[in-house]
Design a protein around this motif. Structure first.
Motif, PDB file in Angstrom:
ATOM      1  N   UNK A 173      -1.299  -1.150  -3.507  1.00  7.32           N
ATOM      2  CA  UNK A 173      -1.708  -0.069  -4.412  1.00  7.32           C
ATOM      3  C   UNK A 173      -1.489  -0.476  -5.868  1.00  7.32           C
ATOM      4  N   UNK A 174      -0.411  -1.210  -6.111  1.00  7.00           N
ATOM      5  CA  UNK A 174      -0.148  -1.705  -7.462  1.00  7.00           C
ATOM      6  C   UNK A 174      -1.155  -2.788  -7.843  1.00  7.00           C
ATOM      7  N   UNK A 175      -1.410  -3.712  -6.928  1.00  3.73           N
ATOM      8  CA  UNK A 175      -2.313  -4.827  -7.210  1.00  3.73           C
ATOM      9  C   UNK A 175      -3.730  -4.353  -7.517  1.00  3.73           C
ATOM     10  N   UNK A 176      -4.158  -3.290  -6.845  1.00  6.90           N
ATOM     11  CA  UNK A 176      -5.526  -2.798  -7.021  1.00  6.90           C
ATOM     12  C   UNK A 176      -5.612  -1.638  -8.012  1.00  6.90           C
ATOM     13  N   UNK A 177      -4.507  -1.414  -8.748  1.00  5.28           N
ATOM     14  CA  UNK A 177      -4.466  -0.400  -9.801  1.00  5.28           C
ATOM     15  C   UNK A 177      -4.749   1.006  -9.287  1.00  5.28           C
TER      16      UNK A 177
END
Length: 200
Positions: A173-177
């Motif tokens: 979720x962080x990596x894909x904003x």
């Protein structure tokens, strides 16, 4: 006389080049030729250390795990001693997730390796062993919290361990904003506050 080669330093250089290739181009682009180019060494020099791409990738992940452990150790040294188990778990999660530049490359490397392992039985066993080690560390932290009275004796240690580790699922979720780092940290803090019955 030829200048002696620091083989440990050379292997670390290659590992860091591998991390950069995975971070910037993706796992599929992490060929031996591309990593050699990124590291500034010849393909022959790289093959002197790693006879196959799989061997190189395995070493890169081991280095990523060691780097994560180093950062966790430094973070724990900054805590008041003895540290509260909540703060220990927060530090571990902070360094495992791509919440800052230092953790992003190692997090991506490890995530890519897990995906690769799903299609390779030998890799799967190696990755599983490493993940079991990480789980055991979190479980021991929670057991310590029970022993010293921060958690009640009725605590289901295995369940709470799994719930803490579930927070690492915030990585994609962080990596894909999908979420911001602040939101991930808020979720981590809220869970740990509930676990240890602390007030915000």
């Amino acid at each position: 006389m030829p200048k002696p080669v620091n083989h440990h330093a050379r292997r670390q250089l290659i590992a860091q080049a591998l991390w950069r290739v995975v971070d910037e181009q993706g796992w599929s682009k992490a060929t031996m030729r591309e990593v050699a180019r990124e590291a500034g060494v010849s393909l022959g020099q790289l093959q002197h250390y790693f006879s196959s791409r799989a061997q190189m990738l395995a070493f890169g992940v081991e280095c990523a795990s060691e780097e994560t452990a180093r950062r966790v150790g430094e973070a724990l040294e900054q805590l008041s001693q003895p540290p509260h188990p909540r703060d220990v778990l927060r530090a571990v999660l902070y360094e495992m997730l791509p919440l800052h530049p230092g953790a992003r490359a190692t997090s991506r490397m490890q995530a890519a390796y897990v995906l690769e392992a799903m299609h390779d039985g030998a890799l799967a066993e190696r990755v599983s062993e490493g993940m079991r080690g990480g789980r055991a560390m979190v479980e021991e932290c929670i057991r310590d919290a029970v022993r010293i009275g921060h958690l009640p004796e009725s605590t289901d240690v295995a369940l709470e361990t799994d719930l803490v580790l579930a927070l690492t699922g915030l990585g994609p979720l962080l990596e894909l904003n999908v979420i911001e780092p602040g939101a991930a940290l808020a979720a981590i803090d809220r869970h740990l506050e509930r676990l240890f019955d602390l007030r915000p």
